[in-house]
Design a protein around this motif. Sequence first.
Motif, PDB file in Angstrom:
ATOM      1  N   ASP A 280       3.935  13.321 -10.047  1.00 47.40           N
ATOM      2  CA  ASP A 280       4.764  14.376 -10.091  1.00 47.40           C
ATOM      3  C   ASP A 280       5.754  14.358 -11.532  1.00 47.40           C
ATOM      4  O   ASP A 280       5.981  15.549 -12.125  1.00 47.40           O
ATOM      5  CB  ASP A 280       5.949  14.097  -8.804  1.00 47.40           C
ATOM      6  N   LEU A 281       5.990  13.182 -11.761  1.00 47.87           N
ATOM      7  CA  LEU A 281       6.797  12.727 -13.067  1.00 47.87           C
ATOM      8  C   LEU A 281       5.752  13.245 -14.400  1.00 47.87           C
ATOM      9  O   LEU A 281       6.297  14.186 -15.434  1.00 47.87           O
ATOM     10  CB  LEU A 281       6.894  11.550 -13.385  1.00 47.87           C
ATOM     11  N   GLN A 282       4.488  13.331 -14.347  1.00 45.77           N
ATOM     12  CA  GLN A 282       3.595  13.382 -15.476  1.00 45.77           C
ATOM     13  C   GLN A 282       3.531  15.036 -15.260  1.00 45.77           C
ATOM     14  O   GLN A 282       3.463  15.636 -16.520  1.00 45.77           O
ATOM     15  CB  GLN A 282       2.153  13.024 -15.129  1.00 45.77           C
ATOM     16  N   HIS A 283       3.347  15.640 -14.200  1.00 47.35           N
ATOM     17  CA  HIS A 283       3.330  17.250 -14.201  1.00 47.35           C
ATOM     18  C   HIS A 283       4.539  17.824 -14.811  1.00 47.35           C
ATOM     19  O   HIS A 283       4.667  18.673 -15.538  1.00 47.35           O
ATOM     20  CB  HIS A 283       3.125  17.653 -12.773  1.00 47.35           C
TER      21      HIS A 283
ATOM     22  N   LEU B 163       0.878  -1.164   0.021  1.00 49.27           N
ATOM     23  CA  LEU B 163      -0.035   0.027  -0.106  1.00 49.27           C
ATOM     24  C   LEU B 163       0.774   1.543  -0.093  1.00 49.27           C
ATOM     25  O   LEU B 163       0.578   2.265  -0.818  1.00 49.27           O
ATOM     26  CB  LEU B 163      -0.937   0.004   1.439  1.00 49.27           C
ATOM     27  N   ASP B 164       1.887   1.272   0.918  1.00 48.39           N
ATOM     28  CA  ASP B 164       2.720   2.269   0.749  1.00 48.39           C
ATOM     29  C   ASP B 164       3.357   2.648  -0.472  1.00 48.39           C
ATOM     30  O   ASP B 164       3.417   3.829  -1.194  1.00 48.39           O
ATOM     31  CB  ASP B 164       3.845   2.269   2.060  1.00 48.39           C
ATOM     32  N   ASN B 165       4.034   1.503  -1.120  1.00 48.36           N
ATOM     33  CA  ASN B 165       4.680   1.711  -2.462  1.00 48.36           C
ATOM     34  C   ASN B 165       3.704   2.246  -3.381  1.00 48.36           C
ATOM     35  O   ASN B 165       4.041   2.957  -4.265  1.00 48.36           O
ATOM     36  CB  ASN B 165       5.197   0.084  -2.710  1.00 48.36           C
ATOM     37  N   GLU B 166       2.508   1.758  -3.304  1.00 53.70           N
ATOM     38  CA  GLU B 166       1.590   1.962  -4.291  1.00 53.70           C
ATOM     39  C   GLU B 166       1.222   3.581  -4.385  1.00 53.70           C
ATOM     40  O   GLU B 166       1.184   4.265  -5.370  1.00 53.70           O
ATOM     41  CB  GLU B 166       0.074   1.244  -4.228  1.00 53.70           C
ATOM     42  N   VAL B 167       1.057   3.765  -3.083  1.00 52.06           N
ATOM     43  CA  VAL B 167       0.838   5.276  -2.882  1.00 52.06           C
ATOM     44  C   VAL B 167       1.882   6.174  -3.288  1.00 52.06           C
ATOM     45  O   VAL B 167       1.701   7.358  -3.936  1.00 52.06           O
ATOM     46  CB  VAL B 167       0.502   5.575  -1.165  1.00 52.06           C
ATOM     47  N   GLU B 168       3.151   5.736  -2.760  1.00 53.24           N
ATOM     48  CA  GLU B 168       4.304   6.611  -3.178  1.00 53.24           C
ATOM     49  C   GLU B 168       4.391   6.519  -4.873  1.00 53.24           C
ATOM     50  O   GLU B 168       4.816   7.388  -5.464  1.00 53.24           O
ATOM     51  CB  GLU B 168       5.638   5.800  -2.679  1.00 53.24           C
ATOM     52  N   LEU B 169       4.143   5.504  -5.388  1.00 53.04           N
ATOM     53  CA  LEU B 169       4.313   5.176  -6.838  1.00 53.04           C
ATOM     54  C   LEU B 169       3.403   6.321  -7.564  1.00 53.04           C
ATOM     55  O   LEU B 169       3.672   6.690  -8.546  1.00 53.04           O
ATOM     56  CB  LEU B 169       4.180   3.738  -7.436  1.00 53.04           C
ATOM     57  N   ARG B 170       2.332   6.160  -7.062  1.00 54.15           N
ATOM     58  CA  ARG B 170       1.199   7.027  -7.601  1.00 54.15           C
ATOM     59  C   ARG B 170       1.846   8.569  -7.470  1.00 54.15           C
ATOM     60  O   ARG B 170       1.351   9.377  -8.435  1.00 54.15           O
ATOM     61  CB  ARG B 170      -0.226   6.983  -7.015  1.00 54.15           C
ATOM     62  N   ARG B 171       2.234   8.689  -6.267  1.00 56.94           N
ATOM     63  CA  ARG B 171       2.598  10.334  -6.059  1.00 56.94           C
ATOM     64  C   ARG B 171       3.836  10.531  -7.034  1.00 56.94           C
ATOM     65  O   ARG B 171       3.838  11.524  -7.627  1.00 56.94           O
ATOM     66  CB  ARG B 171       2.903  10.586  -4.586  1.00 56.94           C
ATOM     67  N   ALA B 172       4.605   9.664  -7.108  1.00 55.78           N
ATOM     68  CA  ALA B 172       5.859  10.057  -7.934  1.00 55.78           C
ATOM     69  C   ALA B 172       5.526   9.965  -9.446  1.00 55.78           C
ATOM     70  O   ALA B 172       5.759  10.693 -10.383  1.00 55.78           O
ATOM     71  CB  ALA B 172       6.762   8.677  -7.967  1.00 55.78           C
ATOM     72  N   ASN B 173       4.509   9.294  -9.691  1.00 57.93           N
ATOM     73  CA  ASN B 173       3.747   9.248 -11.242  1.00 57.93           C
ATOM     74  C   ASN B 173       3.066  10.817 -11.416  1.00 57.93           C
ATOM     75  O   ASN B 173       3.328  11.022 -12.579  1.00 57.93           O
ATOM     76  CB  ASN B 173       2.977   8.008 -11.510  1.00 57.93           C
TER      77      ASN B 173
END
Length: 296
Positions: free
Chosen positions: A79-82, A67-77
């Motif tokens: 940020d990368l999209q922006h 769950l933590d990894n998914e949340v972090e990956l979504r946040r990183a994704n």
Amino acid sequence: MKPLFVRGPSATFRVIMAVMLALGLMVADHRFHHLDVVRSTLEVVIYPMQYVASLPAQWLRSAQGHLDNEVELRRANDDLQHENLVLKGRLQQFESLRAENMRLRDLLGSSFDVGERVLIAEILAIDLDPYRQQVIINKGTNSGVFVGQPVLDAQAVMGQVIRTNALSSTVLLITDANHALPVEDNRNGLRTIAAGKGPSQELELLYIPKNADIRAGDLMVTSGMDERFPPGYPVARVKTVRQDPDNPFTTVIAEPTARLDRSREVLLVWSLNLNPVPPTTPPALAVDAPAPAGNH
């Protein structure tokens, strides 16, 4: 009758014996390590039970980690999209700046060929009337622009200034039906007049005898006979040569070499041989030529 329960040692005695046995085992294990083999054997025996008992905690930690990894990956994704969107926007700007820089370098290259005073101007507006080939540039009398001044792009002659004000000027393109320009064949020096054909954005070369040496692909350059355009500058390249029995002259159509429909910056030329036309003088053609014999 035998009693139902056989009485043994008392509970207190059993506790004392168990404590003494435990102390003895502890001393024997600490001093002589007699129980190491037993301990190892017991650890092997109880390991499966320990593993099974630890499974819920491991699953919980694993699920929490996912769950933590998914949340972090979504946040990183996100940020990368922006960041990617911002970089793409900047890249588009850089591409536009790069293209503009290349155009300016081409114009500066033309200015070196001219060898005289030049000024770069930007096209502000285009006349949408198909029968009027005119553009408006962002330089006027405040910059020294005058009526009749030649206008070039990085490739060839574009036209001449016909109206000026303090901040802008109107340029008549060489393809306008009211424009005529003296030119010569760069291959053999044959002189003629290049007249605009309006909507077709082509030029017609006038009064060429039927026995003249001219053929498709010839480059027509300014002759300088009008004392307005510097001599030797590309104007057009012959596209078709046609003999019409009803026309005493050869019908020759040429295509301008200037990028009339794509240029964004132009080059204003001050030639040492040119005298500025007073602003009150009405716009005139480069050459006062009679109407061509052929069809436009």
